[in-house]
Design a protein around this motif. Sequence first.
Motif, mmCIF file in Angstrom:
data_model
loop_
_atom_site.group_PDB
_atom_site.id
_atom_site.type_symbol
_atom_site.label_atom_id
_atom_site.label_comp_id
_atom_site.label_asym_id
_atom_site.label_seq_id
_atom_site.Cartn_x
_atom_site.Cartn_y
_atom_site.Cartn_z
ATOM 1 N N LEU A 15 3.309 10.610 -1.609
ATOM 2 C CA LEU A 15 3.192 9.411 -2.323
ATOM 3 C C LEU A 15 2.044 9.381 -2.619
ATOM 4 O O LEU A 15 1.826 7.542 -2.568
ATOM 5 N N HIS A 16 1.756 8.523 -3.954
ATOM 6 C CA HIS A 16 0.559 8.189 -4.804
ATOM 7 C C HIS A 16 1.664 6.381 -4.895
ATOM 8 O O HIS A 16 3.006 6.880 -5.642
ATOM 9 N N ALA A 17 0.827 5.560 -4.756
ATOM 10 C CA ALA A 17 1.452 4.089 -5.589
ATOM 11 C C ALA A 17 2.179 4.425 -6.475
ATOM 12 O O ALA A 17 3.529 3.035 -6.690
ATOM 13 N N SER A 18 1.258 4.837 -7.589
ATOM 14 C CA SER A 18 2.367 4.630 -8.679
ATOM 15 C C SER A 18 3.425 5.447 -8.870
ATOM 16 O O SER A 18 4.477 5.227 -9.711
ATOM 17 N N SER A 19 4.236 6.092 -8.190
ATOM 18 C CA SER A 19 5.088 6.995 -7.773
ATOM 19 C C SER A 19 6.611 5.481 -8.356
ATOM 20 O O SER A 19 7.564 5.678 -8.049
ATOM 21 N N TRP A 20 6.143 4.132 -7.801
ATOM 22 C CA TRP A 20 7.647 2.909 -7.681
ATOM 23 C C TRP A 20 7.209 2.460 -9.254
ATOM 24 O O TRP A 20 8.084 1.860 -9.749
ATOM 25 N N ASP A 21 6.585 3.159 -10.398
ATOM 26 C CA ASP A 21 5.988 2.717 -11.457
ATOM 27 C C ASP A 21 7.573 2.479 -12.379
ATOM 28 O O ASP A 21 8.102 1.646 -12.595
ATOM 29 N N PRO A 22 8.846 3.505 -12.012
ATOM 30 C CA PRO A 22 9.985 3.193 -12.802
ATOM 31 C C PRO A 22 10.800 1.951 -12.338
ATOM 32 O O PRO A 22 11.303 1.906 -12.918
ATOM 33 N N TRP A 23 10.412 2.099 -10.837
ATOM 34 C CA TRP A 23 11.282 0.757 -10.092
ATOM 35 C C TRP A 23 10.075 -0.615 -10.338
ATOM 36 O O TRP A 23 11.410 -1.522 -10.990
ATOM 37 N N ILE A 24 8.985 -0.350 -10.492
ATOM 38 C CA ILE A 24 9.316 -1.984 -11.232
ATOM 39 C C ILE A 24 9.049 -2.001 -11.865
ATOM 40 O O ILE A 24 9.999 -3.037 -12.352
ATOM 41 N N ASP A 25 9.112 -1.171 -13.006
ATOM 42 C CA ASP A 25 9.879 -1.748 -14.225
ATOM 43 C C ASP A 25 11.312 -2.096 -14.623
ATOM 44 O O ASP A 25 12.009 -3.659 -15.539
ATOM 45 N N LEU A 26 11.972 -1.550 -13.969
ATOM 46 C CA LEU A 26 13.378 -2.266 -13.555
ATOM 47 C C LEU A 26 13.662 -3.712 -13.255
ATOM 48 O O LEU A 26 14.831 -3.940 -13.199
ATOM 49 N N PHE A 27 12.811 -3.422 -11.720
ATOM 50 C CA PHE A 27 13.356 -4.792 -10.887
ATOM 51 C C PHE A 27 12.169 -5.505 -11.793
ATOM 52 O O PHE A 27 12.935 -6.737 -11.982
ATOM 53 N N ARG A 28 11.621 -5.751 -12.897
ATOM 54 C CA ARG A 28 10.709 -6.812 -13.548
ATOM 55 C C ARG A 28 11.933 -6.747 -14.766
ATOM 56 O O ARG A 28 12.560 -8.497 -15.046
ATOM 57 N N THR A 29 12.715 -6.060 -15.257
ATOM 58 C CA THR A 29 13.281 -6.134 -16.089
ATOM 59 C C THR A 29 15.009 -6.968 -15.300
ATOM 60 O O THR A 29 15.094 -8.168 -16.272
ATOM 61 N N ALA A 30 15.145 -6.568 -13.839
ATOM 62 C CA ALA A 30 15.808 -7.580 -13.134
ATOM 63 C C ALA A 30 15.725 -8.742 -13.086
ATOM 64 O O ALA A 30 16.568 -10.025 -12.021
ATOM 65 N N GLY A 31 14.419 -9.524 -13.552
ATOM 66 C CA GLY A 31 13.741 -10.913 -12.805
ATOM 67 C C GLY A 31 13.015 -11.171 -12.053
ATOM 68 O O GLY A 31 12.493 -12.211 -11.143
ATOM 69 N N TYR A 32 12.628 -9.819 -11.064
ATOM 70 C CA TYR A 32 11.307 -10.039 -10.206
ATOM 71 C C TYR A 32 10.251 -10.378 -10.687
ATOM 72 O O TYR A 32 10.208 -9.939 -11.539
ATOM 73 N N GLN A 33 9.232 -10.103 -9.499
ATOM 74 C CA GLN A 33 7.831 -10.328 -10.428
ATOM 75 C C GLN A 33 7.477 -9.127 -9.204
ATOM 76 O O GLN A 33 7.118 -9.552 -7.605
ATOM 77 N N PRO A 34 7.598 -7.314 -9.228
ATOM 78 C CA PRO A 34 7.012 -6.570 -8.489
ATOM 79 C C PRO A 34 5.652 -6.119 -8.620
ATOM 80 O O PRO A 34 4.923 -6.189 -9.609
#
Length: 265
Positions: A15-34
């Motif tokens: 799997l390519h690293a970009s497969s995490w894109d939906p998680w990154i969006d969610l974690f950023r919305t939750a206040g993290y720096q992903p």
Amino acid sequence: MPTGSTVLFIHGLWLHASSWDPWIDLFRTAGYQPAAPGWPGDPETVEEARADPEAIADHGIDDVVAHYAKIIDGLAERPILVGHSFGGMIAQKLLGQDLAAAAVAIDAAQIKGVLPLPLSALRSTLPVFRNPANRHRAVTLTAEQFRYAFGNAISEEESLELYTRWTIPAPGKPLFEAAAANFDPHSPAKVDTANEMRGPLLLISGGRDHTVPETVTRATLKQYRHSDAVTDLIDFPDRAHSLTIDHGWREVADTCLSWLGRNGL
């Protein structure tokens, strides 16, 4: 354990690293720096990775650990790590080395000391092991092989869509190293499971996972029995190895966020 907001996502084989894109969006919305930095040799896009598989080839477990340790060294704080498959093993190694504030290991590859070797796991990795020369090569899965190894709990149509969107060639070396781990006293698949001072660890398993069956994750949990540090296990009985990228990814991601919150992270 200090609270951190930086999160690094670590992908596994195929799997390519970009497969995490939906998680990154969610974690950023939750206040993290992903962020989701790729493995050494990983190009920026899926298309580039498919066009030049040898750029990915011959990177072993130690190479990947050193790669992420260098990234962590450039951060202002120890990050939270979220890894899938071999990314879950890498996350555990880095946590054991006290380089992370916490780790989530989702369907993590076998670490040294884990003995169960289910037949489904052997079949999932056969595309690599059928040729010893693949230790130094990058190997590409067919859509049918991906369906068995990742997409067996979802529809054939969704499995094909995920295969087309996210898959890239993967180095065979980590699989050969993991397979020999229990015969090698200096195996790169060894994790410091007895570390009392490490941050919290969450292991997540998929009950229908062919590549990392639930028995493997439960055996991994037992390896941590000599440490009093927080080690939790959550099982998704109806999910397989695609659980981080398929239509049910949000449930898994929300579970991770809830666990981090309960642990003050």
